[in-house]
Design an enzyme around this catalytic site. Sequence first.
Site, PDB file in Angstrom:
ATOM      1  N   ALA A  23      37.008  90.207 -68.373  1.00 24.41           N
ATOM      2  CA  ALA A  23      36.987  91.354 -67.460  1.00 24.41           C
ATOM      3  C   ALA A  23      35.955  91.203 -66.348  1.00 24.41           C
ATOM      4  O   ALA A  23      36.087  91.799 -65.272  1.00 24.41           O
ATOM      5  CB  ALA A  23      36.712  92.627 -68.265  1.00 24.41           C
ATOM      6  N   THR A  27      35.514  92.729 -62.096  1.00 28.71           N
ATOM      7  CA  THR A  27      34.651  93.879 -61.768  1.00 28.71           C
ATOM      8  C   THR A  27      34.378  93.916 -60.265  1.00 28.71           C
ATOM      9  O   THR A  27      34.340  94.990 -59.667  1.00 28.71           O
ATOM     10  CB  THR A  27      33.300  93.783 -62.509  1.00 28.71           C
ATOM     11  N   PHE A  34      34.451  95.974 -70.042  1.00 30.90           N
ATOM     12  CA  PHE A  34      34.538  96.789 -71.264  1.00 30.90           C
ATOM     13  C   PHE A  34      33.171  97.093 -71.867  1.00 30.90           C
ATOM     14  O   PHE A  34      32.905  98.247 -72.228  1.00 30.90           O
ATOM     15  CB  PHE A  34      35.414  96.059 -72.309  1.00 30.90           C
ATOM     16  N   VAL A  91      44.357  91.874 -68.160  1.00 34.31           N
ATOM     17  CA  VAL A  91      45.748  92.364 -68.136  1.00 34.31           C
ATOM     18  C   VAL A  91      46.133  92.846 -66.735  1.00 34.31           C
ATOM     19  O   VAL A  91      47.195  93.412 -66.538  1.00 34.31           O
ATOM     20  CB  VAL A  91      45.918  93.512 -69.168  1.00 34.31           C
ATOM     21  N   ASP A  92      45.223  92.588 -65.748  1.00 31.82           N
ATOM     22  CA  ASP A  92      45.400  93.178 -64.414  1.00 31.82           C
ATOM     23  C   ASP A  92      46.291  92.351 -63.487  1.00 31.82           C
ATOM     24  O   ASP A  92      46.646  92.807 -62.404  1.00 31.82           O
ATOM     25  CB  ASP A  92      44.014  93.407 -63.758  1.00 31.82           C
ATOM     26  N   HIS A 107      46.066  88.648 -73.612  1.00 32.62           N
ATOM     27  CA  HIS A 107      46.105  90.044 -74.065  1.00 32.62           C
ATOM     28  C   HIS A 107      47.221  90.814 -73.385  1.00 32.62           C
ATOM     29  O   HIS A 107      47.186  92.045 -73.295  1.00 32.62           O
ATOM     30  CB  HIS A 107      44.752  90.734 -73.807  1.00 32.62           C
ATOM     31  N   CYS A 118      61.880 100.189 -79.756  1.00 34.42           N
ATOM     32  CA  CYS A 118      62.995  99.226 -79.655  1.00 34.42           C
ATOM     33  C   CYS A 118      62.661  98.043 -78.751  1.00 34.42           C
ATOM     34  O   CYS A 118      63.496  97.168 -78.535  1.00 34.42           O
ATOM     35  CB  CYS A 118      64.257  99.936 -79.144  1.00 34.42           C
ATOM     36  N   ASN A 196      28.569  83.736 -66.185  1.00 35.87           N
ATOM     37  CA  ASN A 196      28.619  85.131 -66.618  1.00 35.87           C
ATOM     38  C   ASN A 196      27.407  85.904 -66.113  1.00 35.87           C
ATOM     39  O   ASN A 196      26.345  85.315 -65.892  1.00 35.87           O
ATOM     40  CB  ASN A 196      28.679  85.198 -68.160  1.00 35.87           C
TER      41      ASN A 196
HETATM   42  P1  NAD Z   1      39.726  90.981 -84.886  1.00 34.92           P
HETATM   43  O1  NAD Z   1      38.284  90.918 -85.205  1.00 34.92           O
HETATM   44  O2  NAD Z   1      40.637  91.841 -85.691  1.00 34.92           O
HETATM   45  O3  NAD Z   1      40.293  89.518 -84.833  1.00 34.92           O
HETATM   46  C1  NAD Z   1      41.627  89.402 -84.490  1.00 34.92           C
HETATM   47  C2  NAD Z   1      42.171  88.334 -85.357  1.00 34.92           C
HETATM   48  O4  NAD Z   1      43.225  87.963 -84.596  1.00 34.92           O
HETATM   49  C3  NAD Z   1      41.433  87.005 -85.515  1.00 34.92           C
HETATM   50  O5  NAD Z   1      40.708  86.917 -86.697  1.00 34.92           O
HETATM   51  C4  NAD Z   1      42.609  85.997 -85.511  1.00 34.92           C
HETATM   52  O6  NAD Z   1      42.753  85.376 -86.753  1.00 34.92           O
HETATM   53  C5  NAD Z   1      43.809  86.896 -85.288  1.00 34.92           C
HETATM   54  N1  NAD Z   1      44.826  86.509 -84.374  1.00 34.92           N
HETATM   55  C6  NAD Z   1      45.514  87.421 -83.689  1.00 34.92           C
HETATM   56  N2  NAD Z   1      46.468  86.825 -82.996  1.00 34.92           N
HETATM   57  C7  NAD Z   1      46.346  85.501 -83.221  1.00 34.92           C
HETATM   58  C8  NAD Z   1      47.054  84.359 -82.767  1.00 34.92           C
HETATM   59  N3  NAD Z   1      48.125  84.491 -81.961  1.00 34.92           N
HETATM   60  N4  NAD Z   1      46.664  83.141 -83.197  1.00 34.92           N
HETATM   61  C9  NAD Z   1      45.603  83.040 -84.000  1.00 34.92           C
HETATM   62  N5  NAD Z   1      44.895  84.085 -84.484  1.00 34.92           N
HETATM   63  C10 NAD Z   1      45.290  85.293 -84.087  1.00 34.92           C
HETATM   64  O7  NAD Z   1      39.881  91.388 -83.375  1.00 34.92           O
HETATM   65  P2  NAD Z   1      39.957  92.866 -82.838  1.00 34.92           P
HETATM   66  O8  NAD Z   1      38.862  92.991 -81.823  1.00 34.92           O
HETATM   67  O9  NAD Z   1      40.028  93.853 -83.923  1.00 34.92           O
HETATM   68  O10 NAD Z   1      41.365  92.829 -82.084  1.00 34.92           O
HETATM   69  C11 NAD Z   1      42.523  92.647 -82.840  1.00 34.92           C
HETATM   70  C12 NAD Z   1      43.550  92.251 -81.822  1.00 34.92           C
HETATM   71  O11 NAD Z   1      43.559  93.235 -80.793  1.00 34.92           O
HETATM   72  C13 NAD Z   1      43.164  90.912 -81.185  1.00 34.92           C
HETATM   73  O12 NAD Z   1      44.348  90.179 -80.957  1.00 34.92           O
HETATM   74  C14 NAD Z   1      42.510  91.331 -79.865  1.00 34.92           C
HETATM   75  O13 NAD Z   1      42.721  90.364 -78.858  1.00 34.92           O
HETATM   76  C15 NAD Z   1      43.284  92.597 -79.547  1.00 34.92           C
HETATM   77  N6  NAD Z   1      42.498  93.555 -78.775  1.00 34.92           N
HETATM   78  C16 NAD Z   1      41.159  93.708 -79.039  1.00 34.92           C
HETATM   79  C17 NAD Z   1      40.448  94.653 -78.317  1.00 34.92           C
HETATM   80  C18 NAD Z   1      38.952  94.814 -78.549  1.00 34.92           C
HETATM   81  O14 NAD Z   1      38.277  95.498 -77.766  1.00 34.92           O
HETATM   82  N7  NAD Z   1      38.431  94.180 -79.613  1.00 34.92           N
HETATM   83  C19 NAD Z   1      41.112  95.464 -77.378  1.00 34.92           C
HETATM   84  C20 NAD Z   1      42.465  95.248 -77.137  1.00 34.92           C
HETATM   85  C21 NAD Z   1      43.139  94.292 -77.840  1.00 34.92           C
HETATM   86  N1  APR Z   2      30.419  88.329 -62.643  1.00 36.73           N
HETATM   87  C1  APR Z   2      30.209  87.665 -63.817  1.00 36.73           C
HETATM   88  N2  APR Z   2      30.174  88.273 -65.020  1.00 36.73           N
HETATM   89  C2  APR Z   2      30.379  89.602 -65.029  1.00 36.73           C
HETATM   90  C3  APR Z   2      30.614  90.366 -63.865  1.00 36.73           C
HETATM   91  C4  APR Z   2      30.620  89.669 -62.627  1.00 36.73           C
HETATM   92  N3  APR Z   2      30.828  90.299 -61.455  1.00 36.73           N
HETATM   93  N4  APR Z   2      30.778  91.667 -64.222  1.00 36.73           N
HETATM   94  C5  APR Z   2      30.646  91.718 -65.552  1.00 36.73           C
HETATM   95  N5  APR Z   2      30.391  90.489 -66.048  1.00 36.73           N
HETATM   96  C6  APR Z   2      30.199  90.079 -67.439  1.00 36.73           C
HETATM   97  C7  APR Z   2      29.501  91.102 -68.293  1.00 36.73           C
HETATM   98  O1  APR Z   2      28.117  90.870 -68.264  1.00 36.73           O
HETATM   99  C8  APR Z   2      30.103  90.810 -69.673  1.00 36.73           C
HETATM  100  O2  APR Z   2      29.336  89.849 -70.379  1.00 36.73           O
HETATM  101  O3  APR Z   2      31.498  89.919 -67.969  1.00 36.73           O
HETATM  102  C9  APR Z   2      31.478  90.200 -69.362  1.00 36.73           C
HETATM  103  C10 APR Z   2      32.616  91.162 -69.676  1.00 36.73           C
HETATM  104  O4  APR Z   2      32.658  91.295 -71.083  1.00 36.73           O
HETATM  105  P1  APR Z   2      33.535  92.477 -71.716  1.00 36.73           P
HETATM  106  O5  APR Z   2      33.273  93.741 -70.991  1.00 36.73           O
HETATM  107  O6  APR Z   2      33.316  92.404 -73.198  1.00 36.73           O
HETATM  108  O7  APR Z   2      35.042  92.067 -71.364  1.00 36.73           O
HETATM  109  P2  APR Z   2      35.906  90.906 -72.072  1.00 36.73           P
HETATM  110  O8  APR Z   2      35.034  89.831 -72.637  1.00 36.73           O
HETATM  111  O9  APR Z   2      36.954  90.518 -71.108  1.00 36.73           O
HETATM  112  O10 APR Z   2      36.585  91.716 -73.305  1.00 36.73           O
HETATM  113  C11 APR Z   2      37.542  90.981 -74.102  1.00 36.73           C
HETATM  114  O11 APR Z   2      38.051  93.018 -75.281  1.00 36.73           O
HETATM  115  O12 APR Z   2      38.532  95.257 -75.365  1.00 36.73           O
HETATM  116  C12 APR Z   2      39.074  93.979 -75.336  1.00 36.73           C
HETATM  117  O13 APR Z   2      41.261  93.551 -74.735  1.00 36.73           O
HETATM  118  C13 APR Z   2      39.997  93.798 -74.201  1.00 36.73           C
HETATM  119  O14 APR Z   2      40.455  91.720 -73.072  1.00 36.73           O
HETATM  120  C14 APR Z   2      39.413  92.575 -73.495  1.00 36.73           C
HETATM  121  C15 APR Z   2      38.595  91.923 -74.586  1.00 36.73           C
END
Ligand code: NAD
Ligand code: APR
Length: 225
Positions: A23, A27, A34, A91-92, A107, A118, A196
């Site tokens: 993400a 930004t 997030f 996802v954007d 994602h 469905c 980052n």
């Molecule tokens: P989690 O800690 O439940 O870990 C997700 C698990 O996904 C891993 O342990 C891995 O074994 C399994 N997994 C899922 N799809 C897989 C694939 N295609 N191949 C291999 N391993 C796979 O993670 P979470 O944070 O609870 O998230 C669960 C799911 O929701 C993940 O797929 C994550 O990308 C998605 N998701 C997470 C967030 C978030 O903020 N954590 C938000 C939106 C979506």
């Molecule tokens: N340049 C570089 N790094 C940045 C910037 C920027 N302009 N803005 C923010 N960051 C860094 C932040 O410091 C942070 O470490 O990007 C990172 C974003 O981390 P998260 O907010 O955790 O986002 P992300 O890692 O993409 O989250 C993964 O979590 O909730 C799920 O499905 C959702 O795909 C997302 C996944």
Amino acid sequence: MSDLLTLARWIKESRYTVALTGAGMSTESGLPDFRSPSGWWHNIDPRTVASVEALEADYPLFHQFYSARIRALADSKPHRGLLQGVATQNVDGFHQQANQQRVHELHGSIRKVRCHSCERQADVESFLTGQACPACAGRLRPGVVLFGETLPEGAWSQALTDLRSAELTVVVGTSLQVYPVAQLPSMTPGRVVMLNLERTEQDERFDLVLSGKAGELLQQLNSLL
Ligand code: NAD
Ligand code: APR
């Protein structure tokens, strides 16, 4: 500056360069991330809005959250493409809008909508206006990976293919806190570079860590290539 010069040299030397983004890549395009203080999860528990349970138990809240994220896209501007081969958690759709090739949406995409029952495809406007599925009257949802769902197999396997072939992987704008994506940097044989804003728990595994804003660093990098 020397780290940027090193990265520029590694990119020139690499025959197969891949990016893994999060993400933080969007930004500066106007979309919150997030887990930063201004991120979506700063005052929302993601499982109350970004989970299958939320979709099934509290559809109005789920609909309100994802409608806000879809509408936020309209006020944002995509970044310029600088890298080949991108595995993204975002996802954007901004990488595609920047004419990136081979983008693996691990994602899913908020620009696609389908019926949760469905699986029939629907248009985004039907979701935004609160329509039910025209085929089965089920609940419409964005095509994003929710908590409790697994990643799209195609995107996952293509990302793995790219990372296993990569001589250089540049990880940009992600906290690497969400699995299974967080394990990807350890699955590539080549050099790994982190770019980052903040430090992450995996930083010591990287050959190079550049701290700063993705937009600024990638622009500076581009001027060195
Ligand atoms: P989690 O800690 O439940 O870990 C997700 C698990 O996904 C891993 O342990 C891995 O074994 C399994 N997994 C899922 N799809 C897989 C694939 N295609 N191949 C291999 N391993 C796979 O993670 P979470 O944070 O609870 O998230 C669960 C799911 O929701 C993940 O797929 C994550 O990308 C998605 N998701 C997470 C967030 C978030 O903020 N954590 C938000 C939106 C979506
Ligand atoms: N340049 C570089 N790094 C940045 C910037 C920027 N302009 N803005 C923010 N960051 C860094 C932040 O410091 C942070 O470490 O990007 C990172 C974003 O981390 P998260 O907010 O955790 O986002 P992300 O890692 O993409 O989250 C993964 O979590 O909730 C799920 O499905 C959702 O795909 C997302 C996944």
